[in-house]
Scaffold this motif. Structure first.
Motif: not given
Length: 141
Positions: A56-69
């Motif tokens: 999917x995509x987001x119109x307005x949202x930004x994300x920080x995606x992290x591999x916590x493990x």
């Protein structure tokens, strides 16, 4: 709205504080470590082998995606170019700007994907159909 491309998305190094006896700690602070204020945190885990998430995509949202493990792959797509990242360090996060399609796959056993989001959950911010995404990006094939 500004139209970002996959090269506007990048890996952000989080502060990593190390202690020989007590392990490591990484700190995330709104507007300092992350270029937005975090309004929502969620995580994916127990993803079966061979399965993918995102799409999917987001119109307005930004994300920080992290591999916590563990580890997994994130493939970003702006409708013209695709770019893949392997996330496998808990002190690094992939900064994904609005209007970018994302697919997550190739999860290792025990992987935990933590996502810091700039907005609370809003269903109307999601673009879940790829053809609608291309229309949103004004890309005609």
């Amino acid at each position: 709205m500004e139209k970002y491309n996959v090269y506007d998305c990048s890996i952000i190094e989080l502060d990593k504080h190390h202690s020989d006896r007590k392990g490591n700690i990484s700190v995330v602070e709104n507007g300092i470590t992350v270029p937005f204020d975090v309004k929502r945190v969620y995580y994916l885990y127990d993803v079966p082998g061979g399965e993918s998430r995102g799409s999917h995509a987001h119109k307005e949202l930004s994300q920080l995606i992290i591999a916590a493990s563990g580890s997994f792959r994130v493939t970003l797509d702006d409708g013209n170019v695709k770019r893949s990242f392997i996330l496998n360090r808990p002190y690094q996060g992939l900064y994904v700007k609005p209007g970018i399609w994302r697919d997550l796959d190739d999860f290792s056993s025990g992987a935990v994907c933590m996502v810091l989001a700039s907005e609370v959950y809003k269903e109307d911010d999601y673009i879940r159909d790829y053809n609608n995404f291309l229309d949103f990006r004004n890309i005609h094939r």
